[in-house]
Motif scaffolding. Structure first.
Motif, PDB file in Angstrom:
ATOM      1  N   GLY A  60       0.812  -1.207   0.000  1.00 49.04           N
ATOM      2  CA  GLY A  60       0.000   0.000   0.000  1.00 49.04           C
ATOM      3  C   GLY A  60       0.852   1.265   0.000  1.00 49.04           C
ATOM      4  O   GLY A  60       1.883   1.319   0.666  1.00 49.04           O
ATOM      5  N   ARG A  61       0.424   2.286  -0.743  1.00 48.68           N
ATOM      6  CA  ARG A  61       1.163   3.540  -0.772  1.00 48.68           C
ATOM      7  C   ARG A  61       0.230   4.674  -1.159  1.00 48.68           C
ATOM      8  O   ARG A  61      -0.855   4.443  -1.713  1.00 48.68           O
ATOM      9  N   VAL A  62       0.654   5.866  -0.866  1.00 49.48           N
ATOM     10  CA  VAL A  62      -0.030   7.058  -1.356  1.00 49.48           C
ATOM     11  C   VAL A  62       0.879   7.721  -2.380  1.00 49.48           C
ATOM     12  O   VAL A  62       2.099   7.592  -2.317  1.00 49.48           O
ATOM     13  N   ARG A  63       0.272   8.442  -3.309  1.00 48.50           N
ATOM     14  CA  ARG A  63       1.078   9.117  -4.332  1.00 48.50           C
ATOM     15  C   ARG A  63       0.542  10.530  -4.536  1.00 48.50           C
ATOM     16  O   ARG A  63      -0.676  10.759  -4.516  1.00 48.50           O
ATOM     17  N   PRO A  64       1.436  11.485  -4.730  1.00 42.84           N
ATOM     18  CA  PRO A  64       1.005  12.866  -4.951  1.00 42.84           C
ATOM     19  C   PRO A  64       0.411  13.051  -6.341  1.00 42.84           C
ATOM     20  O   PRO A  64       0.907  12.477  -7.317  1.00 42.84           O
ATOM     21  N   VAL A  65      -0.661  13.824  -6.421  1.00 46.09           N
ATOM     22  CA  VAL A  65      -1.270  14.188  -7.702  1.00 46.09           C
ATOM     23  C   VAL A  65      -1.545  15.686  -7.676  1.00 46.09           C
ATOM     24  O   VAL A  65      -1.767  16.266  -6.612  1.00 46.09           O
ATOM     25  N   ALA A  74      -3.299  10.561  -3.507  1.00 46.01           N
ATOM     26  CA  ALA A  74      -4.157   9.477  -3.987  1.00 46.01           C
ATOM     27  C   ALA A  74      -3.856   8.208  -3.198  1.00 46.01           C
ATOM     28  O   ALA A  74      -2.697   7.835  -3.024  1.00 46.01           O
ATOM     29  N   PHE A  75      -4.911   7.558  -2.737  1.00 45.03           N
ATOM     30  CA  PHE A  75      -4.801   6.318  -1.976  1.00 45.03           C
ATOM     31  C   PHE A  75      -5.046   5.128  -2.894  1.00 45.03           C
ATOM     32  O   PHE A  75      -5.479   5.302  -4.038  1.00 45.03           O
ATOM     33  N   PRO A  76      -4.749   3.905  -2.459  1.00 43.16           N
ATOM     34  CA  PRO A  76      -4.959   2.739  -3.328  1.00 43.16           C
ATOM     35  C   PRO A  76      -6.395   2.639  -3.815  1.00 43.16           C
ATOM     36  O   PRO A  76      -7.340   2.950  -3.076  1.00 43.16           O
ATOM     37  N   GLY A  77      -6.562   2.208  -5.060  1.00 39.19           N
ATOM     38  CA  GLY A  77      -7.897   2.035  -5.624  1.00 39.19           C
ATOM     39  C   GLY A  77      -8.609   0.834  -5.033  1.00 39.19           C
ATOM     40  O   GLY A  77      -8.045   0.045  -4.272  1.00 39.19           O
ATOM     41  N   LYS A  78      -9.866   0.692  -5.390  1.00 42.33           N
ATOM     42  CA  LYS A  78     -10.697  -0.395  -4.878  1.00 42.33           C
ATOM     43  C   LYS A  78     -10.090  -1.745  -5.222  1.00 42.33           C
ATOM     44  O   LYS A  78      -9.632  -1.977  -6.342  1.00 42.33           O
ATOM     45  N   CYS A  79     -10.097  -2.647  -4.264  1.00 39.19           N
ATOM     46  CA  CYS A  79      -9.496  -3.978  -4.434  1.00 39.19           C
ATOM     47  C   CYS A  79     -10.459  -5.042  -3.937  1.00 39.19           C
ATOM     48  O   CYS A  79     -10.977  -4.936  -2.821  1.00 39.19           O
ATOM     49  N   THR A  80     -10.706  -6.058  -4.741  1.00 39.34           N
ATOM     50  CA  THR A  80     -11.591  -7.157  -4.347  1.00 39.34           C
ATOM     51  C   THR A  80     -10.846  -8.484  -4.265  1.00 39.34           C
ATOM     52  O   THR A  80     -11.458  -9.544  -4.177  1.00 39.34           O
ATOM     53  N   GLN A  81      -9.511  -8.420  -4.290  1.00 40.28           N
ATOM     54  CA  GLN A  81      -8.690  -9.623  -4.208  1.00 40.28           C
ATOM     55  C   GLN A  81      -8.550 -10.077  -2.747  1.00 40.28           C
ATOM     56  O   GLN A  81      -8.812  -9.317  -1.816  1.00 40.28           O
ATOM     57  N   PRO A  82      -8.118 -11.337  -2.524  1.00 39.68           N
ATOM     58  CA  PRO A  82      -7.918 -11.810  -1.143  1.00 39.68           C
ATOM     59  C   PRO A  82      -6.874 -10.993  -0.386  1.00 39.68           C
ATOM     60  O   PRO A  82      -6.977 -10.807   0.826  1.00 39.68           O
ATOM     61  N   VAL A  83      -5.850 -10.521  -1.085  1.00 43.18           N
ATOM     62  CA  VAL A  83      -4.814  -9.698  -0.463  1.00 43.18           C
ATOM     63  C   VAL A  83      -4.816  -8.344  -1.158  1.00 43.18           C
ATOM     64  O   VAL A  83      -4.643  -8.271  -2.375  1.00 43.18           O
ATOM     65  N   CYS A  84      -4.993  -7.284  -0.386  1.00 43.72           N
ATOM     66  CA  CYS A  84      -5.108  -5.944  -0.947  1.00 43.72           C
ATOM     67  C   CYS A  84      -4.117  -4.996  -0.284  1.00 43.72           C
ATOM     68  O   CYS A  84      -3.728  -5.195   0.866  1.00 43.72           O
ATOM     69  N   ASN A 225     -10.461   4.909  -1.032  1.00 41.84           N
ATOM     70  CA  ASN A 225      -9.994   4.526  -2.366  1.00 41.84           C
ATOM     71  C   ASN A 225      -9.961   5.684  -3.356  1.00 41.84           C
ATOM     72  O   ASN A 225      -9.910   5.457  -4.568  1.00 41.84           O
ATOM     73  N   GLY A 226      -9.962   6.904  -2.843  1.00 44.31           N
ATOM     74  CA  GLY A 226      -9.908   8.064  -3.721  1.00 44.31           C
ATOM     75  C   GLY A 226      -8.716   8.950  -3.425  1.00 44.31           C
ATOM     76  O   GLY A 226      -7.634   8.467  -3.073  1.00 44.31           O
ATOM     77  N   THR A 227      -8.914  10.253  -3.536  1.00 42.03           N
ATOM     78  CA  THR A 227      -7.857  11.243  -3.344  1.00 42.03           C
ATOM     79  C   THR A 227      -8.297  12.261  -2.299  1.00 42.03           C
ATOM     80  O   THR A 227      -9.462  12.681  -2.291  1.00 42.03           O
ATOM     81  N   LEU A 228      -7.368  12.656  -1.424  1.00 44.42           N
ATOM     82  CA  LEU A 228      -7.658  13.599  -0.344  1.00 44.42           C
ATOM     83  C   LEU A 228      -6.729  14.806  -0.411  1.00 44.42           C
ATOM     84  O   LEU A 228      -5.573  14.692  -0.814  1.00 44.42           O
ATOM     85  N   ASP A 229      -7.246  15.934   0.057  1.00 44.06           N
ATOM     86  CA  ASP A 229      -6.441  17.139   0.214  1.00 44.06           C
ATOM     87  C   ASP A 229      -7.038  17.965   1.349  1.00 44.06           C
ATOM     88  O   ASP A 229      -8.204  17.775   1.738  1.00 44.06           O
ATOM     89  N   ASN A 230      -6.236  18.869   1.900  1.00 44.60           N
ATOM     90  CA  ASN A 230      -6.691  19.818   2.918  1.00 44.60           C
ATOM     91  C   ASN A 230      -7.493  19.152   4.035  1.00 44.60           C
ATOM     92  O   ASN A 230      -8.639  19.519   4.316  1.00 44.60           O
ATOM     93  N   VAL A 231      -6.885  18.171   4.665  1.00 48.31           N
ATOM     94  CA  VAL A 231      -7.508  17.509   5.820  1.00 48.31           C
ATOM     95  C   VAL A 231      -7.219  18.344   7.064  1.00 48.31           C
ATOM     96  O   VAL A 231      -6.084  18.780   7.275  1.00 48.31           O
ATOM     97  N   TRP A 232      -8.234  18.551   7.904  1.00 45.87           N
ATOM     98  CA  TRP A 232      -8.050  19.468   9.028  1.00 45.87           C
ATOM     99  C   TRP A 232      -8.937  19.098  10.211  1.00 45.87           C
ATOM    100  O   TRP A 232      -9.953  18.411  10.070  1.00 45.87           O
ATOM    101  N   VAL A 233      -8.507  19.582  11.376  1.00 39.87           N
ATOM    102  CA  VAL A 233      -9.273  19.462  12.621  1.00 39.87           C
ATOM    103  C   VAL A 233      -9.175  20.801  13.336  1.00 39.87           C
ATOM    104  O   VAL A 233      -8.104  21.393  13.421  1.00 39.87           O
TER     105      VAL A 233
END
Length: 237
Positions: A60-65, A74-84, A225-233
């Motif tokens: 698993g990894r994240v990648r800048p877009v 961007a986070f890993p896309g949807k996975c339906t395999q036994p190992v994701c 399984n999508g992309t995130l930006d500007n996360v805040w609390v």
């Protein structure tokens, strides 16, 4: 102990929409992540030192877009395999990230396509509903409706405000959860889309990290399984 879920009231209140490419104001933030760095750790741009580390398993990894003037992750896309692949961003434990009985708001800019939805995907979370206390923003079900959750430290009842509209349409959306006194509300692009009532004495405090994109890097981690930006609390002091 399993947690009960209280009813919610979806609403629509007209308001001016925010552009998800514009970062939110940093004034008064408890934590903010714009994801514009290039290292394995992610700096808290609020200046409060809540640095995130990337934890992963099964590749698993994240990648800048590109997003607006900077980058998103961007986070890993949807996975339906036994190992994701599994990946999450986690802070260290800090009492500063526990609202206790105070008002709290938290949110993120989210990009998720209709084909990437699942039963539940975590965007922002601190704590667990059944074993501690919790605040959480997640994207629910195949329809992709976001929801906000609060769970009291002494009463494991899930208080949820769910959006009446989807955010899984392949377009950037700004989502905000907000607890003010006895009101828990969810906003999508600055429009109030759902609300519920919470006890005035609801209290959230735990020794768990702030986790973004998933609960952790393990199986059944509610992987986003999508992309995130500007996360805040933002916690009212």
């Amino acid at each position: 102990m399993s947690a009960a879920v209280l009813a919610l009231v979806p609403v629509v209140v007209p308001a001016a929409a925010a552009r998800a490419s514009d970062p939110p104001m940093l004034t008064g933030m408890t934590a903010h992540y714009g994801f514009n760095g290039r290292s394995s750790t992610i700096v808290d741009e609020s200046g409060n030192g809540h640095t995130l580390r990337v934890i992963s398993a099964q590749g698993g990894r994240v990648r800048p877009v590109a997003h607006g003037p900077g980058t998103a992750l961007a986070f890993p896309g949807k996975c339906t395999q036994p190992v994701c692949p599994h990946v999450a961003l986690q802070s260290g434990d800090s009492a500063d990230l526990n609202p206790g009985g105070r008002d709290i708001a938290f949110g993120a800019d989210v990009l998720l396509s209709p084909g990437q939805t699942s039963s539940g995907q975590n965007v922002v979370q601190k704590g667990y509903s059944a074993t501690s206390s919790q605040y959480k923003l997640q994207i629910d079900g195949t329809a992709g409706h976001p929801s906000c959750v609060l769970v009291d430290v002494n009463r494991p009842v899930i208080r949820m405000a769910r959006s009446s509209v989807t955010t899984a349409d392949g377009v950037w959306h700004r989502v905000r959860c907000q607890r003010a006194g006895t009101r828990l509300e969810i906003y999508v692009d600055s429009v109030l889309r759902g609300r519920t009532t919470v006890p005035a004495d609801l209290y959230v405090s735990n020794d768990l990290p702030l986790s973004i994109g998933a609960k952790g890097a393990y199986r059944d981690n509610d992987q986003f399984n999508g992309t995130l930006d500007n996360v805040w609390v933002r916690i009212t002091r």
